[in-house]
Design an enzyme around this catalytic site. Structure first.
Site, PDB file in Angstrom:
ATOM      1  N   GLU A 173      10.260   1.760  10.203  1.00 18.06           N
ATOM      2  CA  GLU A 173      11.245   2.806   9.921  1.00 18.06           C
ATOM      3  C   GLU A 173      10.515   4.135  10.085  1.00 18.06           C
ATOM      4  O   GLU A 173       9.648   4.486   9.284  1.00 18.06           O
ATOM      5  CB  GLU A 173      11.806   2.656   8.504  1.00 18.06           C
ATOM      6  CG  GLU A 173      12.570   1.366   8.268  1.00 18.06           C
ATOM      7  CD  GLU A 173      13.818   1.233   9.117  1.00 18.06           C
ATOM      8  OE1 GLU A 173      14.317   2.269   9.623  1.00 18.06           O
ATOM      9  OE2 GLU A 173      14.286   0.099   9.304  1.00 18.06           O
TER      10      GLU A 173
ATOM     11  N   GLU B 123      10.207  16.479  14.963  1.00 20.40           N
ATOM     12  CA  GLU B 123      10.500  16.367  13.536  1.00 20.40           C
ATOM     13  C   GLU B 123       9.607  17.328  12.756  1.00 20.40           C
ATOM     14  O   GLU B 123       8.386  17.271  12.848  1.00 20.40           O
ATOM     15  CB  GLU B 123      10.272  14.933  13.062  1.00 20.40           C
ATOM     16  CG  GLU B 123      10.668  14.720  11.606  1.00 20.40           C
ATOM     17  CD  GLU B 123      10.507  13.276  11.175  1.00 20.40           C
ATOM     18  OE1 GLU B 123      11.365  12.787  10.426  1.00 20.40           O
ATOM     19  OE2 GLU B 123       9.514  12.642  11.584  1.00 20.40           O
TER      20      GLU B 123
ATOM     21  N   CYS C 290      13.339  11.483   6.454  1.00 17.61           N
ATOM     22  CA  CYS C 290      13.525  11.047   7.837  1.00 17.61           C
ATOM     23  C   CYS C 290      14.962  11.235   8.281  1.00 17.61           C
ATOM     24  O   CYS C 290      15.239  11.406   9.470  1.00 17.61           O
ATOM     25  CB  CYS C 290      13.094   9.592   7.998  1.00 17.61           C
ATOM     26  SG  CYS C 290      13.963   8.434   6.921  1.00 17.61           S
TER      27      CYS C 290
ATOM     28  N   LYS D 207       0.846  -1.191   0.000  1.00 15.87           N
ATOM     29  CA  LYS D 207       0.000   0.000   0.000  1.00 15.87           C
ATOM     30  C   LYS D 207       0.880   1.240   0.000  1.00 15.87           C
ATOM     31  O   LYS D 207       1.438   1.636   1.012  1.00 15.87           O
ATOM     32  CB  LYS D 207      -0.925   0.051   1.210  1.00 15.87           C
ATOM     33  CG  LYS D 207      -2.044   1.107   1.033  1.00 15.87           C
ATOM     34  CD  LYS D 207      -2.514   1.717   2.322  1.00 15.87           C
ATOM     35  CE  LYS D 207      -1.716   2.908   2.762  1.00 15.87           C
ATOM     36  NZ  LYS D 207      -1.854   4.080   1.854  1.00 15.87           N
TER      37      LYS D 207
END
Length: 497
Positions: free
Chosen positions: A259, A390, A293, A184
């Site tokens: 992750e 983040e 990331c 997906k």
């Protein structure tokens, strides 16, 4: 499927289930508009729960009854190599679709596609070298053999920032191990994944071994996370969503690889290679518009050079070329979604309220499309949200430190632990810092380099598990012990008489 990737017609995407391209069971569709041009670039069949169930059932049959898990490693490797070759043949079309949907510069998309092809080649090599162990030291009457078997059906959920690269960090390694998969992609960047589906079928991947669903994470993603016939989940995305997926998967106790996010420091010591460090800082935070990331979103600069180094970074950042992804020389393209643009601007405003100084940028650009100015914040302290959270955008936070010990403590002061960099001409400084920083990757006098041979993943809230490297296929396996007895066996009943 008739893939159309020319400029005149939007790409028409359907679902791949059991080797066939099909529409959603309820006929639902979704549209994707380019974040750089606000033009319709793709129309997709939008999967629902019923479609997800069909895809999982197809993957289950393909694993339990199909040929893929039973193939020799050499045969799986041959098909994976064909996929890699076909990716390179189609790299221009793939890169164009990537830039249309994601907003990144075309040159960066091309590099991403080429890097992904290398991952398929590397996975092909692992398909032939995956093996178990044998133990002939357990006594003359015992032989032990440890098998590595494919774990089964793998649900793969990928994000929108590096759509083709990240699916290529997962899917070929799962296939190399003999697993079957349901993929997906992020619903806003599904095009290149579906184009990969065409390549897989042409290369000879059996029906049902790879299924692809375009749909919302709250619907299709959740269906994969909770389905009892999905043996493993491999997810890349935000830490918040990763935590939700981990919690939801607990009901079926499936294996989970995550992750997730990062707040990655580049530590700049006074004796650094000045020009190389300045360039790496600017590249590290503005590459892919900071939607990475591994983005070097905070720099820790030693007091002795902090003012001068920060000024040099600001000056270099002024000249970063932001613009149309298809214009030659563009270094930073559009932000991928309206939601992400709003989130970035909110982070910047929050930092200003907390007392950080806006040294550069900080606003949406006055032009069509989702563009934001390259932004540098100085005067950032460790207690500010901008130093810990983040941002996932082109926003750099500058912090200061005095000693090596302070730098290491500051580097480890967030809940993340994905990557870091150390800049110094002193080997002892670099190695000491690299060994004490709690992160999955530490670059020394460089930044954002990667190779298929090197594992990738994070500590703490940056995730669970590792991708890439020589053990990458092992993550998609279970171990089985065969304990074999040779010759006559002592009779337990008589021995007790």
């Amino acid at each position: 499927m008739n893939a159309r990737t020319n400029q005149e017609s939007p790409y028409q995407g359907r679902l791949l289930i059991d080797g066939q391209w099909c529409d959603a069971a309820d006929g639902a569709r979704l549209e994707r508009r380019s974040p750089a041009h606000d033009q319709l670039v793709a129309v997709y069949a939008q999967a629902g729960v019923q479609d997800a169930q069909r895809a999982v059932a197809a993957a289950r049959r393909a694993f339990d009854q199909g040929p893929w898990p039973q193939m020799k490693g050499a045969e799986r490797a041959r098909i994976l190599r064909q996929v890699a070759d076909a990716i390179l043949v189609r790299k221009q079309a793939l890169a164009r679709m990537e830039s249309l949907e994601n907003g990144k510069p075309l040159a960066q998309s091309l590099a991403e596609i080429e890097g992904a092809a290398d991952l398929w080649q590397y996975a092909a090599s692992l398909a032939r070298t995956l093996h178990g162990d044998s133990y002939n030291t357990l006594g003359q009457a015992t032989l032990g053999v440890v098998l590595r078997e494919p774990i089964g059906v793998v649900g793969i959920i990928t994000p929108w920032n590096f759509p083709f690269l990240i699916v290529s960090q997962k899917l070929p390694f799962a296939l190399a191990a003999g697993c079957t998969c349901v993929v997906k992609p992020a619903e806003v960047t599904s095009g290149t994944t579906l184009m990969l589906g065409e390549i897989l079928l042409e290369a000879g991947v059996p029906a049902g071994a790879v299924n692809m669903l375009v749909g919302e994470g709250s619907v299709v993603g959740e269906a994969l996370v909770t389905h009892p016939d999905v043996d493993m989940l491999s997810f890349t995305g935000s830490t918040a969503v990763g935590k939700q997926a981990l919690a939801q998967s607990a009901a079926t106790l499936k294996k989970v690889a995550l992750e997730l996010g990062g707040k990655n420091p580049q530590i700049i010591f006074a004796d650094c290679d000045w020009e190389a460090a300045v360039d790496a800082v600017v590249y590290g935070v503005f590459f892919n518009a900071g939607q990475c990331c591994n983005s070097g979103s905070r720099i820790l600069v030693q007091d002795a050079i902090a003012e001068k180094f920060s000024a040099a970074v600001v000056e270099r950042s002024r000249h970063v070329r932001v613009g149309d992804p298809f214009a030659e020389g563009t270094q930073v393209g559009a932000i991928t979604t309206h939601k992400q643009l709003a989130s970035i601007l909110a982070h910047i405003e929050g930092a200003r309220r907390d007392g950080a100084q806006l040294a550069l940028g900080g606003a949406r650009m006055n032009r069509p499309g989702l563009y934001i100015e390259p932004t540098v914040l100085t005067g950032v302290t460790r207690d500010m949200a901008i130093a810990k959270q983040e941002v996932f955008g082109p926003v750099l936070s500058v912090l200061r430190f005095g000693t090596l010990a302070e730098a290491i403590e500051l580097a480890n002061s967030t809940l993340y632990g994905l990557s870091a960099a150390v800049w110094s001409r002193d080997f002892d400084t670099c190695l000491t810092a690299a060994r004490r920083i709690r992160a999955g990757t530490v670059w020394v006098n460089t930044f954002l380099e990667g190779h298929a041979e090197l594992p990738f993943g994070g500590y703490r809230e940056s995730g669970i598990g590792r991708e890439l490297g020589r053990l990458a296929t092992e993550d998609y396996t279970e171990t089985k012990t065969l304990h074999m007895h040779l010759g006559a066996r002592a009779d337990w009943y008589l021995a007790q008489a």
